[in-house]
Enzyme design. Sequence first.
Site, short mmCIF file in Angstrom:
data_model
loop_
_atom_site.label_atom_id
_atom_site.label_comp_id
_atom_site.label_asym_id
_atom_site.label_seq_id
_atom_site.Cartn_x
_atom_site.Cartn_y
_atom_site.Cartn_z
CE LYS A 236 -3.84 -2.45 2.09
NZ LYS A 236 -4.62 -2.87 3.26
CD GLN B 111 -3.56 -4.41 6.39
OE1 GLN B 111 -3.72 -3.36 5.80
NE2 GLN B 111 -3.83 -5.57 5.85
CG ASP C 196 -9.67 -0.20 4.61
OD1 ASP C 196 -9.39 -0.62 3.48
OD2 ASP C 196 -9.04 -0.51 5.64
#
Length: 281
Positions: free
Chosen positions: A53, A97, A120
């Site tokens: 990422k 995460q 997200d």
Amino acid sequence: MTAQLIDGSALSRHLRLEVAQRVTALKLRGISPGLAVVLVGDDPASQVYVRNKVQACQDTGVFSVLEKYDANLSEAALLARVQALNADPAIHGILVQLPLPQHIDAHRVIESISPAKDVDGFHVASAGALMTGTPGFWSCTPYGCIKLIESTGIDLKGKHAVVIGRSNNVGKPMALMLLQKNATVTVCHSATQNLKNHTLQADVVVAAVGKRNTLTADMVKPGAVVIDVGMNRNALGKLCGDVDFEAVKEVAGWITPVPGGVGPMTITMLLVNTLEAAERG
Ligand code: GUN
């Protein structure tokens, strides 16, 4: 092979070039899009995802900060970090995460992210926006699947789409996105009887179960679009999806490979969402 391959790597490259152009345009307006990536603990898979990422941000000119914490970080300390990032004007997107260590309530942490920075798309406000068709962030993997389907040129309006899997991160949002695109949607799951009866009716099948050979050639309508979200290993340890690719590609009209299908799209859509967040300001 009768099916045409839907090349997620190529589509990703194309979309990332567009992201890079939008980044340049934003910087000319004095806005530098920024993403914060928060990793707690040392889960090896998470470390790879997070590295990819951050690399994708570097490749497209997006500013990124990677915050790494020991697995014993307290929930209160993590919540305090998220609050600081919520208030930081240099940060437009926040990604924590998953999975988080057991002692941290992941739901509480996700809900502490400002919905305006929830790139997200995991916050209930984002899920609610998707459900009601109002502006919000679409979660990256199903959003990437929509882009893959649209890249075929096939209009989803009126098509019958079957989603196999009902997870919060893929199956459920996938079904809502397909609905938003005016498809007729069926959601199948572990308690579904006669899965094949459903998939044989489908113009589009999205397999998101996490079990190889969930979708075999006898379950696919000739010409259908097949999207494989699975990430599994076969008996030889080789990466494979939920679809029996070798056989299904002889029946389907379009199919995504694993690897090189949905995988690269998840991070690409994260970049797109971050740009969107920065442009909304
Ligand atoms: N863990 C595995 N995939 C993801 C993802 O897309 N986002 C976050 N936050 N965690 C993940």
